[in-house]
Design a protein around this motif. Structure first.
Motif, PDB file in Angstrom:
ATOM      1  N   GLN A 162       0.798  -1.227   0.000  1.00 22.98           N
ATOM      2  CA  GLN A 162       0.000   0.000   0.000  1.00 22.98           C
ATOM      3  C   GLN A 162       0.831   1.277   0.000  1.00 22.98           C
ATOM      4  O   GLN A 162       0.571   2.196  -0.764  1.00 22.98           O
ATOM      5  N   CYS A 163       1.825   1.349   0.855  1.00 26.50           N
ATOM      6  CA  CYS A 163       2.519   2.619   1.057  1.00 26.50           C
ATOM      7  C   CYS A 163       3.889   2.684   0.393  1.00 26.50           C
ATOM      8  O   CYS A 163       4.780   3.388   0.870  1.00 26.50           O
ATOM      9  N   SER A 164       4.066   1.977  -0.699  1.00 28.67           N
ATOM     10  CA  SER A 164       5.299   2.100  -1.463  1.00 28.67           C
ATOM     11  C   SER A 164       5.363   3.487  -2.102  1.00 28.67           C
ATOM     12  O   SER A 164       4.385   3.972  -2.654  1.00 28.67           O
ATOM     13  N   ALA A 165       6.535   4.104  -2.013  1.00 28.48           N
ATOM     14  CA  ALA A 165       6.745   5.402  -2.660  1.00 28.48           C
ATOM     15  C   ALA A 165       7.676   5.249  -3.853  1.00 28.48           C
ATOM     16  O   ALA A 165       7.753   6.134  -4.698  1.00 28.48           O
ATOM     17  N   ALA A 166       8.385   4.120  -3.912  1.00 25.09           N
ATOM     18  CA  ALA A 166       9.265   3.819  -5.042  1.00 25.09           C
ATOM     19  C   ALA A 166       9.269   2.306  -5.232  1.00 25.09           C
ATOM     20  O   ALA A 166       9.494   1.560  -4.279  1.00 25.09           O
ATOM     21  N   VAL A 167       8.992   1.859  -6.447  1.00 24.24           N
ATOM     22  CA  VAL A 167       8.929   0.425  -6.710  1.00 24.24           C
ATOM     23  C   VAL A 167       9.730   0.107  -7.970  1.00 24.24           C
ATOM     24  O   VAL A 167       9.708   0.854  -8.944  1.00 24.24           O
ATOM     25  N   GLY A 168      10.463  -1.010  -7.914  1.00 25.59           N
ATOM     26  CA  GLY A 168      11.267  -1.395  -9.071  1.00 25.59           C
ATOM     27  C   GLY A 168      11.872  -2.777  -8.900  1.00 25.59           C
ATOM     28  O   GLY A 168      11.357  -3.608  -8.152  1.00 25.59           O
ATOM     29  N   PHE A 169      12.993  -3.008  -9.548  1.00 21.08           N
ATOM     30  CA  PHE A 169      13.652  -4.317  -9.530  1.00 21.08           C
ATOM     31  C   PHE A 169      15.048  -4.142 -10.095  1.00 21.08           C
ATOM     32  O   PHE A 169      15.419  -3.049 -10.537  1.00 21.08           O
ATOM     33  N   LYS A 170      15.848  -5.207 -10.073  1.00 24.33           N
ATOM     34  CA  LYS A 170      17.171  -5.132 -10.699  1.00 24.33           C
ATOM     35  C   LYS A 170      17.186  -6.000 -11.949  1.00 24.33           C
ATOM     36  O   LYS A 170      16.630  -7.092 -11.971  1.00 24.33           O
ATOM     37  N   TRP A 171      17.831  -5.470 -12.971  1.00 26.09           N
ATOM     38  CA  TRP A 171      17.812  -6.088 -14.289  1.00 26.09           C
ATOM     39  C   TRP A 171      19.251  -6.257 -14.762  1.00 26.09           C
ATOM     40  O   TRP A 171      19.955  -5.283 -15.031  1.00 26.09           O
TER      41      TRP A 171
END
Length: 342
Positions: A162-171
């Motif tokens: 719910q409270c994510s302000a930045a979302v991503g992953f490593k590629w």
């Protein structure tokens, strides 16, 4: 029929009012009713139009409810308000989310960096999601996977939901990036995805780490379990006891190829919003982590990691054929790798 007669007294005279025809009265009443009907209908139509406009206005207000008007307009393309299919963001639905991707190479400190990032209460980095080949078969499968991640519908232990302000992953650069870089760059620019480049300056140390990790994948030095990252000094010492033999024949070519891969990637993704980081700088200067948080517009926090470095100290302690490697690189552009601490 009896007729009504109205009498008026004026100046002493009696004046009899003229008789009125029933047809005339009925006509007057009919006209009055018609006028009233037209008026009532016009009022109703105006109220209906107002109500419709009000509904449209309400819809527009609801759609723009989450937008923050006091921010720099240049930041608008990077603010997102995901609507996950798998859960509701509840009270955090109007918290803007920034999208990012960490582009790196294996054994460049990306795992350690990701644990640091995930120690932030508002950041979620979901690991190597494209390590699975089926997710990177073509541009379409890549896009579908990215949509799930950036819509907060991708669940890992790092997900803040719910409270994510930045979302991503490593590629990793060998996971479909070169083959589909045009489509990926287009997607990043269209969606406002920020890119974090993380590389290693000392490519010789990276080579040692790659070979050692590959060896442990089969030897399983830690009680029959393969571990790419460890959380204790004892485990790190156990893994570091293995000293790889470097292939001298391809050493220069391998180092050159790593450099070319990095430079080519930077060129391909130069149009994206990005920041370039080096593992060695992060180790020696922890204020670099402040730069990362500011880049992602996160509230500043102290970032921590439980991971322990495996290959510490001089490279001479970690390469079996050190003397030959040292002789091969002396006097070349890669001589600097022989003495770097990290």
């Amino acid at each position: 029929m009896a007729e009504e007669i109205c009498l008026f007294i004026k100046d002493g005279l009696i004046i009899k009012a003229p008789k009125k025809s029933p047809v005339l009265l009925r006509t007057i009443v009919l006209v009055f009713v018609m006028v009233c009907g037209v008026y009532i209908c016009s009022v109703c139509l105006k109220q209906t139009n107002f109500s419709t406009k009000t509904k449209f206005l309400n819809i527009e207000v609801l759609e723009s409810y989450c937008h923050e008007y006091d921010i720099d307009r240049s930041e608008t393309p990077y603010l997102h308000y995901p609507k996950p299919k798998t859960f509701r963001r509840a009270e955090c639905s109007c918290n803007p989310v920034r999208l990012f991707a960490i582009l790196s190479m294996q054994r460049s400190g990306s795992g350690w960096f990701e644990t640091l990032l995930n120690s932030h209460v508002n950041a979620s980095s979901n690991g190597e999601i494209f390590s699975v080949k089926g997710r990177r078969e073509n541009a379409s499968s890549i896009t579908k996977t990215l949509d799930r991640v950036y819509n907060l519908d991708w669940f890992t232990s790092a997900s803040k939901n719910q409270c994510s302000a930045a979302v991503g992953f490593k590629w990793m650069l060998n996971q479909g990036l070169p083959e589909h870089h045009k489509e990926i760059v287009q997607y990043f620019n269209d969606r406002g995805v920020s890119v974090i480049f993380l590389f290693r300056k000392n490519l010789l140390r990276r080579m040692v780490s790659v070979i050692a990790n590959s060896y442990d994948r089969y030897a399983k030095l830690l009680n029959g379990t393969h571990k790419s990252h460890v959380h204790s000094i004892e485990e790190a010492e156990t893994l570091s006891r293995y000293k790889p033999v470097i292939n001298l024949t391809s050493l220069m070519t391998d180092l050159k190829q790593m450099e070319v891969t990095v430079m080519k990637t930077l060129e391909q993704f130069q149009s994206t919003r990005h920041i370039i980081l080096f593992y060695e700088d992060l180790v020696k200067n922890r204020t670099k982590l402040v730069d990362v948080q500011e880049f992602l517009k996160l509230p500043l926090m102290e970032l921590i990691s439980r991971q322990v470095k495996i290959h510490k100290g001089p490279l001479s302690e970690h390469i079996e054929n050190w003397d030959d490697v040292n002789k091969t690189l002396q006097g070349t552009v890669y001589e600097r790798f022989l003495h770097a601490d990290y």
